[in-house]
Design a protein around this motif. Structure first.
Motif, PDB file in Angstrom:
ATOM      1  N   VAL A   6       0.758  -1.196  -0.076  1.00 17.75           N
ATOM      2  CA  VAL A   6       0.111  -0.153   0.098  1.00 17.75           C
ATOM      3  C   VAL A   6       0.928   1.222   0.035  1.00 17.75           C
ATOM      4  CG1 VAL A   6      -1.845   1.272   1.139  1.00 17.75           C
ATOM      5  CG2 VAL A   6      -1.822  -1.468   1.102  1.00 17.75           C
ATOM      6  N   GLY A   7       1.238   1.943  -1.128  1.00 15.89           N
ATOM      7  CA  GLY A   7       1.919   2.879  -1.243  1.00 15.89           C
ATOM      8  C   GLY A   7       3.418   2.568  -1.171  1.00 15.89           C
ATOM      9  N   ASP A   8       4.468   3.670  -0.641  1.00 18.52           N
ATOM     10  CA  ASP A   8       5.654   3.040  -0.522  1.00 18.52           C
ATOM     11  C   ASP A   8       6.219   2.405   0.846  1.00 18.52           C
ATOM     12  OD1 ASP A   8       6.008   3.876  -3.064  1.00 18.52           O
ATOM     13  OD2 ASP A   8       6.715   6.168  -2.347  1.00 18.52           O
ATOM     14  N   ARG A   9       5.085   2.445   1.873  1.00 15.46           N
ATOM     15  CA  ARG A   9       5.662   2.279   3.062  1.00 15.46           C
ATOM     16  C   ARG A   9       4.890   1.275   3.830  1.00 15.46           C
ATOM     17  NH1 ARG A   9      10.460   3.866   5.109  1.00 15.46           N
ATOM     18  NH2 ARG A   9       9.609   4.535   7.173  1.00 15.46           N
ATOM     19  N   ALA A  10       3.706   0.655   3.411  1.00  8.96           N
ATOM     20  CA  ALA A  10       2.729  -0.197   4.072  1.00  8.96           C
ATOM     21  C   ALA A  10       2.490  -1.369   3.379  1.00  8.96           C
ATOM     22  CB  ALA A  10       1.226   0.578   4.361  1.00  8.96           C
ATOM     23  N   LEU A  11       2.108  -2.181   4.238  1.00 11.39           N
ATOM     24  CA  LEU A  11       1.646  -3.695   3.545  1.00 11.39           C
ATOM     25  C   LEU A  11       0.230  -4.030   4.329  1.00 11.39           C
ATOM     26  CD1 LEU A  11       2.786  -6.120   1.744  1.00 11.39           C
ATOM     27  CD2 LEU A  11       3.569  -7.114   3.959  1.00 11.39           C
ATOM     28  N   LEU A  12      -0.437  -4.435   3.244  1.00  8.18           N
ATOM     29  CA  LEU A  12      -1.880  -4.966   3.775  1.00  8.18           C
ATOM     30  C   LEU A  12      -1.909  -6.554   3.482  1.00  8.18           C
ATOM     31  CD1 LEU A  12      -4.664  -4.163   4.808  1.00  8.18           C
ATOM     32  CD2 LEU A  12      -5.444  -4.337   2.523  1.00  8.18           C
ATOM     33  N   VAL A  13      -1.956  -7.373   4.493  1.00  4.05           N
ATOM     34  CA  VAL A  13      -2.139  -8.764   4.476  1.00  4.05           C
ATOM     35  C   VAL A  13      -3.424  -9.246   4.718  1.00  4.05           C
ATOM     36  CG1 VAL A  13      -1.142 -10.994   5.046  1.00  4.05           C
ATOM     37  CG2 VAL A  13       0.078  -8.837   5.398  1.00  4.05           C
ATOM     38  N   GLU A  14      -4.303 -10.036   3.665  1.00  3.26           N
ATOM     39  CA  GLU A  14      -5.593 -10.418   3.773  1.00  3.26           C
ATOM     40  C   GLU A  14      -5.674 -11.763   4.134  1.00  3.26           C
ATOM     41  OE1 GLU A  14      -7.222  -7.271   0.393  1.00  3.26           O
ATOM     42  OE2 GLU A  14      -6.824  -9.393  -0.152  1.00  3.26           O
ATOM     43  N   PHE A  15      -6.747 -12.297   4.373  1.00  2.00           N
ATOM     44  CA  PHE A  15      -7.015 -13.628   4.852  1.00  2.00           C
ATOM     45  C   PHE A  15      -8.346 -13.972   4.635  1.00  2.00           C
ATOM     46  CE2 PHE A  15      -3.470 -12.328   7.575  1.00  2.00           C
ATOM     47  CZ  PHE A  15      -2.626 -13.443   7.823  1.00  2.00           C
ATOM     48  N   ALA A  16      -8.672 -15.322   4.652  1.00  2.00           N
ATOM     49  CA  ALA A  16      -9.916 -15.733   4.387  1.00  2.00           C
ATOM     50  C   ALA A  16     -10.899 -15.629   5.453  1.00  2.00           C
ATOM     51  CB  ALA A  16      -9.917 -17.237   3.741  1.00  2.00           C
ATOM     52  N   ASP A  17     -10.510 -15.678   6.852  1.00  2.00           N
ATOM     53  CA  ASP A  17     -11.084 -15.608   7.849  1.00  2.00           C
ATOM     54  C   ASP A  17     -10.357 -14.761   9.301  1.00  2.00           C
ATOM     55  OD1 ASP A  17      -9.727 -17.173   9.820  1.00  2.00           O
ATOM     56  OD2 ASP A  17     -10.326 -18.853   8.519  1.00  2.00           O
ATOM     57  N   GLY A  18     -11.120 -14.293  10.052  1.00  2.00           N
ATOM     58  CA  GLY A  18     -10.643 -13.587  11.146  1.00  2.00           C
ATOM     59  C   GLY A  18      -9.609 -14.282  11.905  1.00  2.00           C
ATOM     60  N   GLN A  19      -9.908 -15.825  12.289  1.00  2.00           N
ATOM     61  CA  GLN A  19      -8.843 -16.286  12.993  1.00  2.00           C
ATOM     62  C   GLN A  19      -7.471 -16.355  12.450  1.00  2.00           C
ATOM     63  OE1 GLN A  19      -9.286 -18.571  15.993  1.00  2.00           O
ATOM     64  NE2 GLN A  19     -11.054 -17.048  16.131  1.00  2.00           N
ATOM     65  N   GLU A  20      -7.339 -16.604  11.324  1.00  2.00           N
ATOM     66  CA  GLU A  20      -5.954 -16.407  10.478  1.00  2.00           C
ATOM     67  C   GLU A  20      -5.373 -14.975  10.730  1.00  2.00           C
ATOM     68  OE1 GLU A  20      -6.610 -17.632   6.455  1.00  2.00           O
ATOM     69  OE2 GLU A  20      -6.207 -19.852   7.067  1.00  2.00           O
ATOM     70  N   ALA A  21      -6.192 -14.088  10.614  1.00  2.00           N
ATOM     71  CA  ALA A  21      -5.700 -12.563  10.730  1.00  2.00           C
ATOM     72  C   ALA A  21      -5.255 -12.334  12.242  1.00  2.00           C
ATOM     73  CB  ALA A  21      -6.842 -11.663  10.249  1.00  2.00           C
TER      74      ALA A  21
END
Length: 208
Positions: A6-21
């Motif tokens: 996300v831009g030059d300084r951030a990373l968004l990690v996505e999961f299938a469910d909330g437990q993994e997040a």
């Protein structure tokens, strides 16, 4: 798991469910405390994502993250935060009817759960707590209230939450939080939210 810079300084990690997040968030917090993470300004969990902000090399960290073995989410060693509550909410009878139990049984079900703060949002100090079995999920109100009193204990979908201040809201109100040694939200405290991500929480009926 999918990682998106996300831009030059951030990373968004996505999961299938909330437990993994939640598991990744717990592991990131553990590794940061142990000095095993690159410098990062913020680690922000949400329903099915974790955002890391302030990374020098988001793409490089995404490649490293792909090789991690993240342990399953488990209870933290920290003490459980006990929150006194009066189960007197305007929607308690409706929630009990949805659960097909009496109001006393609804109180017993809710107060027996050890909740976990999955993430915060909506308003400062508003925490989304998980832990109720899926069969006890309830819909939001068809018509939101224009004002929900501060301290209201409420349910919506799979989540439990406490309104830290008066605000509009469409969750089902089942109680009101009593006095605590520490306020739910204190901007002079670090962290400002008493119920911060990862915290273990029990709601204790007043007089229990």
């Amino acid at each position: 798991m999918r990682s998106l810079p996300v831009g030059d300084r951030a990373l968004l990690v996505e999961f299938a469910d909330g437990q993994e997040a939640g598991a990744l968030h717990a592991e990131l917090v553990r590794r940061r405390a142990a000095g095993e993470l690159p410098a990062v300004a913020e680690i922000v969990p949400a329903a099915r994502t974790v955002l890391l902000d302030g990374l020098a090399d988001p793409a490089g960290f995404a490649a490293e993250l792909a090789g991690w073995r993240v342990p399953p989410l488990r209870s933290r060693e920290a003490d459980v935060v006990e929150v006194p509550v009066r189960y007197d909410g305007a929607d308690l009878a409706e929630v009990a009817a949805l659960w097909r139990v009496s109001t006393d049984e609804a109180v017993a079900i809710h107060s027996a759960v050890e909740f976990r703060v999955a993430f915060c949002g909506f308003a400062p100090g508003f925490s989304y707590l998980t832990g109720l079995p899926a069969r006890y999920g309830v819909p939001r109100r068809a018509t939101p209230r224009t004002s929900v009193p501060a301290g209201s204990l409420a349910l919506a979908g799979p989540y439990t939450g406490v309104y830290p201040r008066a605000s509009p809201g469409g969750w089902q109100l089942i109680g009101s939080v009593g006095s605590t040694d520490r306020p739910l939200w204190d901007p002079q405290r670090e962290p400002a939210a008493l119920l911060s991500p990862g915290a273990r929480v029990r709601f204790v009926p007043d007089g229990a």
